[in-house]
Structures are given as C-alpha cells and as structure tokens.
Design a protein around this motif. Structure first.
Motif, short mmCIF file in Angstrom:
data_model
loop_
_atom_site.label_atom_id
_atom_site.label_comp_id
_atom_site.label_asym_id
_atom_site.label_seq_id
_atom_site.Cartn_x
_atom_site.Cartn_y
_atom_site.Cartn_z
N ALA A 291 0.84 -1.20 0.00
CA ALA A 291 0.00 0.00 0.00
C ALA A 291 0.88 1.24 0.00
O ALA A 291 1.99 1.23 0.52
CB ALA A 291 -0.92 0.01 1.21
N THR A 292 0.35 2.32 -0.58
CA THR A 292 1.00 3.63 -0.58
C THR A 292 -0.02 4.66 -0.14
O THR A 292 -1.17 4.66 -0.61
CB THR A 292 1.52 3.99 -1.99
N PHE A 293 0.40 5.55 0.78
CA PHE A 293 -0.51 6.55 1.32
C PHE A 293 0.20 7.91 1.33
O PHE A 293 1.16 8.11 2.06
CB PHE A 293 -0.93 6.15 2.73
N SER A 294 -0.26 8.84 0.48
CA SER A 294 0.30 10.19 0.43
C SER A 294 -0.48 11.10 1.37
O SER A 294 -1.71 11.01 1.48
CB SER A 294 0.23 10.73 -1.00
N MET A 295 0.26 12.00 2.06
CA MET A 295 -0.36 12.85 3.07
C MET A 295 0.00 14.31 2.85
O MET A 295 1.06 14.63 2.30
CB MET A 295 0.10 12.42 4.47
N THR A 296 -0.90 15.20 3.30
CA THR A 296 -0.63 16.64 3.34
C THR A 296 -0.90 17.12 4.75
O THR A 296 -1.65 16.50 5.51
CB THR A 296 -1.54 17.39 2.35
N ALA A 297 -0.25 18.22 5.14
CA ALA A 297 -0.39 18.73 6.50
C ALA A 297 -0.24 20.24 6.50
O ALA A 297 0.09 20.86 5.48
CB ALA A 297 0.66 18.08 7.40
N THR A 298 -0.48 20.84 7.68
CA THR A 298 -0.33 22.29 7.83
C THR A 298 0.58 22.59 9.02
O THR A 298 1.79 22.71 8.87
CB THR A 298 -1.70 22.95 8.01
N THR A 299 0.00 22.67 10.23
CA THR A 299 0.78 23.06 11.41
C THR A 299 1.16 21.89 12.31
O THR A 299 1.71 22.08 13.40
CB THR A 299 -0.02 24.07 12.25
N GLU A 300 0.88 20.68 11.89
CA GLU A 300 1.15 19.52 12.73
C GLU A 300 2.65 19.30 12.90
O GLU A 300 3.44 19.46 11.97
CB GLU A 300 0.53 18.25 12.13
N THR A 301 3.04 18.90 14.11
CA THR A 301 4.44 18.55 14.39
C THR A 301 4.60 17.05 14.67
O THR A 301 5.72 16.58 14.87
CB THR A 301 4.98 19.36 15.58
N ALA A 302 3.51 16.34 14.73
CA ALA A 302 3.53 14.88 14.90
C ALA A 302 2.38 14.29 14.11
O ALA A 302 1.35 14.95 13.90
CB ALA A 302 3.44 14.49 16.37
N PHE A 303 2.56 13.03 13.68
CA PHE A 303 1.56 12.40 12.81
C PHE A 303 1.44 10.92 13.17
O PHE A 303 2.46 10.26 13.44
CB PHE A 303 1.99 12.50 11.35
N VAL A 304 0.24 10.40 13.17
CA VAL A 304 0.02 8.95 13.05
C VAL A 304 -0.29 8.72 11.59
O VAL A 304 -1.36 9.10 11.09
CB VAL A 304 -1.12 8.45 13.96
N THR A 305 0.66 8.15 10.89
CA THR A 305 0.52 8.01 9.44
C THR A 305 -0.37 6.83 9.06
O THR A 305 -1.14 6.90 8.10
CB THR A 305 1.90 7.83 8.80
N GLY A 306 -0.24 5.73 9.80
CA GLY A 306 -1.04 4.54 9.51
C GLY A 306 -0.95 3.56 10.67
O GLY A 306 -0.28 3.84 11.68
N GLU A 307 -1.60 2.42 10.53
CA GLU A 307 -1.54 1.40 11.58
C GLU A 307 -1.79 0.03 10.99
O GLU A 307 -2.52 -0.13 10.00
CB GLU A 307 -2.55 1.69 12.69
N LEU A 308 -1.16 -0.96 11.59
CA LEU A 308 -1.45 -2.37 11.30
C LEU A 308 -2.25 -2.90 12.48
O LEU A 308 -1.85 -2.73 13.63
CB LEU A 308 -0.16 -3.15 11.09
N TYR A 309 -3.36 -3.56 12.20
CA TYR A 309 -4.23 -4.02 13.28
C TYR A 309 -4.74 -5.43 12.98
O TYR A 309 -4.81 -5.86 11.83
CB TYR A 309 -5.40 -3.05 13.48
N ARG A 310 -5.09 -6.13 14.05
CA ARG A 310 -5.56 -7.51 13.92
C ARG A 310 -7.03 -7.52 13.49
O ARG A 310 -7.83 -6.71 13.98
CB ARG A 310 -5.43 -8.26 15.25
N ARG A 311 -7.35 -8.49 12.61
CA ARG A 311 -8.73 -8.65 12.18
C ARG A 311 -8.94 -10.08 11.69
O ARG A 311 -8.27 -10.52 10.78
CB ARG A 311 -9.08 -7.64 11.09
N ASP A 312 -9.87 -10.80 12.35
CA ASP A 312 -10.24 -12.16 11.95
C ASP A 312 -9.05 -13.10 11.82
O ASP A 312 -8.90 -13.85 10.86
CB ASP A 312 -11.02 -12.13 10.63
N GLY A 313 -8.15 -13.03 12.81
CA GLY A 313 -7.01 -13.93 12.83
C GLY A 313 -5.85 -13.50 11.95
O GLY A 313 -4.83 -14.18 11.92
#
Length: 301
Positions: free
Chosen positions: A128-150
C-alpha cells in the motif's frame, strides 16, 4: 499495490512488513523521525518499552525495529525513515501497531511529498501507498497495522498532532523522559547513496529465508534435550558364603559305605543327604520259558 486514501484499509498477508516514510528534503525542510507504538486493546502501550523510535530502536520481543533513516545529502533530496515489523512474532496481547512520525525544527506543512509505503519484505513488493498533506502539525500517526479475523490489515490514518513526539507519546500512555523532551537530540544516521529513481533503503531487519505464518503465535524456544539415561550400575557383588560347603571325608566302614552307595547317600555326607543323590538299581527279570533270554531293566530310584 493499493493507493490508499485517508481511512482506507487493505488486508496484509505478508509476515515481515516494512513501513517506509518518504519525503523530499532540502534547505528549510524539517527532519522527520519515524516511530512505532505497540498498543493493547485499550489503545495504550503496556510499558514504555512498547515505543520503538530512534533512542529505543528495537522492541524487547524483536518483532518491531527502527531499521534506519536518511536525510537529504548533496546530489539527493530523497529522504526516508524505516520501521520493520515481524507480524508473526508480535505478542498476542498487542492489538495494533501505530506508525507515527515527528517533525524536528518545523511542521509537517513544510515537509513536501510526505508518503508512507508498506512493503512485503519477503518479496520486496509494495502492499500500500498513502500520500499525506499537513499544515501546522508537528507529529503524525501516518497509519496502523491491526488484527482482524485472525490476520492483519493496514489502515491509512493521517491524523496530526501539534504537540510533537513527546505529546504524541503521552497520548498513547508513554511516560515521557528526558530522551524525548527535545527531539533535536535525535541522532542522524549517515546518508545512504540514492539511485535516481529513489533512495536506497537499508536491508531487512529479519531473516527472510524461512518466513512463518502471519497468524502464528510467537515461537517458543526449543525445550532442552532430555539428558542421556545413566548407565545401570553393576550389580553389587554377593558376599562369600558364611559356611564351609566342602563335604567332610567319609568315615563309614567299607561294607557300610558300599551298602550306602548302592541304596542311599553316605550318612556322613550332609550335603549329599540334603540333595538326595540318585542311584541306579538293577532288577532281574524272570525267565518266561526255555530258550528265552534274560532282560535287564534299569530304573531310577
């Protein structure tokens, strides 16, 4: 490869996954530091050791590692920060792995071409590829891996914070210490030579020769080999008899001994008397008539 938009998700079947944060560096562009937080079902870390970043690059389980970073260098403006994850070794109590980043010396609005790429380490193919834009943020949660159905899935998050790395860490239950009080203390790794098409990323943090199932529980260490059975001890030597077993010399008169030998053991031999020595007796057979022969039969007494 899936081009992600904010909030989108995709299944992850790979066992060993790399999350690469990419941006274009140059004069006036803040440095960017990637990190990962191993979160329980309540959205918090279990301990401060569940925060993997530049000052704590390897999780105690070995499942998540800060694999390397590169800033702009002469002849190249391609920059990256890499987190490697072995999903098969993640503790079952970990519900999700948040991928985060902080900007040192500026805001993410000053960081051009910010993009997160999730890659299957075993095949070196992008998931996967995820492009992001921001303004005044100094920290980011860009993405996450999470459990689902085993299994596992990836979600494009793109949530910003204006409190920097320390504020983001506190949000997830980290006890912020001096090492995060000033993000400018982050060490800068030597720049890697970059090909014209993009940066040269560091090698995988894991052994790619034998990948395990993504849903597999952490592999327990092999049980110690059972000790070789001890050789049986030799049987203890029995003591010598307490008595003299040699029979005494016979003192019977010749004729008495002769009679005794023919019918019963010598009365002076207690061992023979006890064992009951067998003797043979000859019994004459009566004649059946003229010309018949005499047969002898022998029997045991």
């Amino acid at each position: 490869m899936t081009q992600m938009t904010k909030g989108g998700n995709v299944a992850v079947t790979a066992v060993m996954v790399r999350a690469t944060l990419l941006w274009t560096g140059g004069p006036g562009v803040p440095d960017v530091d990637g990190s990962a937080l191993l979160l329980q079902a309540n959205g918090k870390v279990a301990t401060d050791a569940d925060f993997v970043f530049y000052n704590q690059p390897v999780h105690p389980s070995g499942a998540v590692k800060h694999a390397g970073t590169s800033t702009a260098s002469p002849g190249s403006t391609a920059c990256y920060d890499v987190i490697d994850m072995h999903l098969g070794q993640v503790d079952p109590a970990v519900d999700r792995i948040a991928l985060a980043a902080s900007a040192d010396g500026g805001t993410f609005g000053e960081v051009p071409d910010l993009k997160l790429v999730v890659t299957d380490l075993a095949t070196n193919t992008d998931i996967a590829t995820f492009s992001m834009t921001a303004t005044t943020e100094t920290a980011f949660v860009t993405g996450e891996l999470y459990r689902r159905d085993g299994g596992w899935k990836f979600r494009a998050v793109g949530q910003g914070y204006d409190t920097g790395l320390a504020g983001l860490a506190t949000e997830f239950g980290i006890d912020v210490g001096d090492e995060m009080a000033d993000a400018s203390t982050a060490p800068v790794a030597p720049s890697a030579a970059a090909a014209p098409s993009g940066p040269v990323l560091p090698p995988s943090s894991f052994d790619l020769s034998a990948p395990a199932s993504a849903s597999a529980a952490p592999v327990a260490p092999p049980a110690p080999a059972a000790p070789e059975p001890a050789a049986p001890e030799p049987a203890a030597a029995m003591p010598a008899p307490s008595f003299d077993l040699t029979p005494p010399a016979c003192s019977c008169p010749g004729d008495q001994h002769g009679r005794a030998a023919a019918s019963s053991p010598c009365p002076a031999d207690p061992v023979a008397d006890r064992l009951g020595t067998a003797t043979a007796r000859v019994v004459p057979t009566a004649r059946s008539g003229p010309g018949s022969s005499t047969a002898a039969a022998t029997r045991s007494a």
